[in-house]
Design a protein around this motif. Structure first.
Motif, mmCIF file in Angstrom:
data_model
loop_
_atom_site.group_PDB
_atom_site.id
_atom_site.type_symbol
_atom_site.label_atom_id
_atom_site.label_comp_id
_atom_site.label_asym_id
_atom_site.label_seq_id
_atom_site.Cartn_x
_atom_site.Cartn_y
_atom_site.Cartn_z
ATOM 1 N N GLN A 189 0.828 -1.204 0.000
ATOM 2 C CA GLN A 189 0.000 0.000 0.000
ATOM 3 C C GLN A 189 0.869 1.262 0.000
ATOM 4 O OE1 GLN A 189 -2.880 0.140 3.150
ATOM 5 N NE2 GLN A 189 -3.701 2.123 2.547
ATOM 6 N N THR A 198 -2.962 3.211 -7.229
ATOM 7 C CA THR A 198 -3.823 2.619 -6.214
ATOM 8 C C THR A 198 -3.276 1.238 -5.857
ATOM 9 O OG1 THR A 198 -5.288 1.540 -7.812
ATOM 10 C CG2 THR A 198 -5.827 3.824 -7.172
ATOM 11 N N GLU A 200 -4.857 -1.450 -5.774
ATOM 12 C CA GLU A 200 -5.448 -2.408 -6.718
ATOM 13 C C GLU A 200 -4.664 -2.446 -8.029
ATOM 14 O OE1 GLU A 200 -8.165 -1.247 -3.627
ATOM 15 O OE2 GLU A 200 -7.121 -0.009 -5.129
ATOM 16 N N THR A 201 -4.221 -1.263 -8.494
ATOM 17 C CA THR A 201 -3.438 -1.212 -9.733
ATOM 18 C C THR A 201 -2.099 -1.901 -9.551
ATOM 19 O OG1 THR A 201 -4.505 0.845 -10.439
ATOM 20 C CG2 THR A 201 -2.382 0.315 -11.433
ATOM 21 N N SER A 203 -1.367 -4.322 -7.468
ATOM 22 C CA SER A 203 -1.615 -5.766 -7.407
ATOM 23 C C SER A 203 -1.867 -6.336 -8.794
ATOM 24 C CB SER A 203 -2.806 -6.063 -6.494
ATOM 25 O OG SER A 203 -2.522 -5.700 -5.157
ATOM 26 N N ARG A 204 -2.610 -5.597 -9.619
ATOM 27 C CA ARG A 204 -2.897 -6.074 -10.988
ATOM 28 C C ARG A 204 -1.617 -6.166 -11.809
ATOM 29 N NH1 ARG A 204 -3.138 -3.384 -15.407
ATOM 30 N NH2 ARG A 204 -3.445 -1.361 -14.389
ATOM 31 N N HIS A 207 0.356 -9.100 -10.759
ATOM 32 C CA HIS A 207 -0.288 -10.311 -11.295
ATOM 33 C C HIS A 207 0.068 -10.491 -12.773
ATOM 34 C CE1 HIS A 207 -3.634 -12.571 -13.182
ATOM 35 N NE2 HIS A 207 -3.542 -13.308 -12.073
#
Length: 235
Positions: A189, A198, A200-201, A203-204, A207
Motif C-alpha cells: 500500500q 492505487t 489495486e493497480t 496488485s494487478r 499479477h
C-alpha cells in the motif's frame, strides 16, 4: 528491536562524517554539529512530526525507515518519499521557516539524529564550503522531485512498477543481468502511494508480471526471473 534501539551507543562524529552532506567537513566542524545533535528513537507507526508543526532543524536517519506523506481529508495519504539510513530530510523547510507541509512516520523502529537549525545557520555564515554542500544536497532533492513528476506524467503504471523493481538490482557497479530477489522494504500500500498508484493497480501489475513469467511474488518477497525481459516489458 526496541531493546536494541535503547542499547545502541552511537559514534555521532563517524555517522555525520559519512553523510554526503558532511563528507568534506573537518573534525572541528563535525564537532560543532555533534554538539547540536539530539537522538530521536521512533517506534513503528509513531509520528515524528505532523503537518503544520514548526521545524527546528533537520533529521538524519541512522537506521530504520521514515515515511514522508501528505494527509488528506478523506483519510488517504500520498507518500512522497521513503527514507532509509544515511538520508537526511527537513532541510528545505528549515530554511523557509514555515510549518511542515507533510507528516513523517516511522515505518519500522528507527533511530534518527536531529540537528538544530541555530548551529546550521551559524556554520553557513562562517563556512562557504558548508554552504555549498548544503546547496548541493538541496539541489539533488529538487532534481529527484522533478524526476518524480516526469515519471508520473510520462510513464505508464506498469513502467513505474518495473522501474521501481529494477532499482533494487544488487549489481550497483554494472548492468543488471539475470535474476535476483527483492524483499520489499514496506507494505504494498505504501509502495503504491509512492508510485502514484492505487493498491489495486499495483496488485494487478504484479499479477500481470507474474502471469508473463517475469516475476514471482510471495508476500513481500519478489523474485525477478529475467531482468532483460522485465526491462522490455510495456515499452
Amino acid at each position: 528491536m526496541q531493546e536494541t534501539m535503547h542499547e545502541t551507543k552511537l559514534d555521532i562524529p563517524q555517522i555525520l562524517s559519512r553523510l554526503p552532506l558532511f563528507q568534506e567537513l573537518v573534525p572541528e566542524q563535525i564537532a560543532v554539529l555533534e554538539a547540536a545533535c539530539r537522538e530521536r528513537r521512533l517506534a513503528k507507526g509513531e509520528m515524528l512530526f505532523q503537518k503544520g508543526d514548526p521545524p527546528k532543524g533537520f533529521f538524519v536517519v541512522v537506521f530504520g525507515q521514515i515515511k514522508l506523506a501528505f494527509p488528506s481529508s478523506q483519510g488517504n495519504e500520498k507518500v512522497v518519499q521513503i527514507l532509509g539510513p544515511r538520508q537526511s530530510f527537513g532541510e528545505a523547510v528549515m530554511f523557509m521557516d514555515r510549518p511542515y507541509p507533510l507528516f513523517a512516520e516511522g515505518l519500522v523502529d528507527s533511530l534518527l539524529l536531529h540537528i538544530g537549525s541555530t548551529t546550521v545557520f551559524e556554520l553557513l555564515e562562517r563556512d562557504p564550503l558548508f554552504a555549498r554542500r548544503m546547496l548541493a544536497g538541496l539541489s539533488m532533492r529538487l532534481h529527484s522531485l522533478v524526476h518524480d513528476v516526469e515519471t508520473y506524467s510520462l510513464r505508464s503504471s506498469a513502467q513505474r512498477v518495473v522501474g521501481y523493481l529494477l532499482q533494487h538490482c544488487p549489481q550497483q557497479d554494472g548492468p543488471c543481468e539475470g535474476s535476483f530477489n527483492i524483499s520489499l522494504p514496506t507494505s504494498k500500500q505504501v509502495i503504491a502511494s509512492r508510485l502514484n498508484l492505487t493498491p489495486e493497480t499495483l496488485s494487478r501489475i504484479f499479477h500481470d508480471l507474474s502471469t508473463d513469467g517475469l516475476i514471482n511474488v510471495s508476500g513481500k518477497q519478489i523474485t525477478i526471473n529475467d531482468v532483460k525481459r522485465l526491462r522490455e516489458f510495456d515499452l
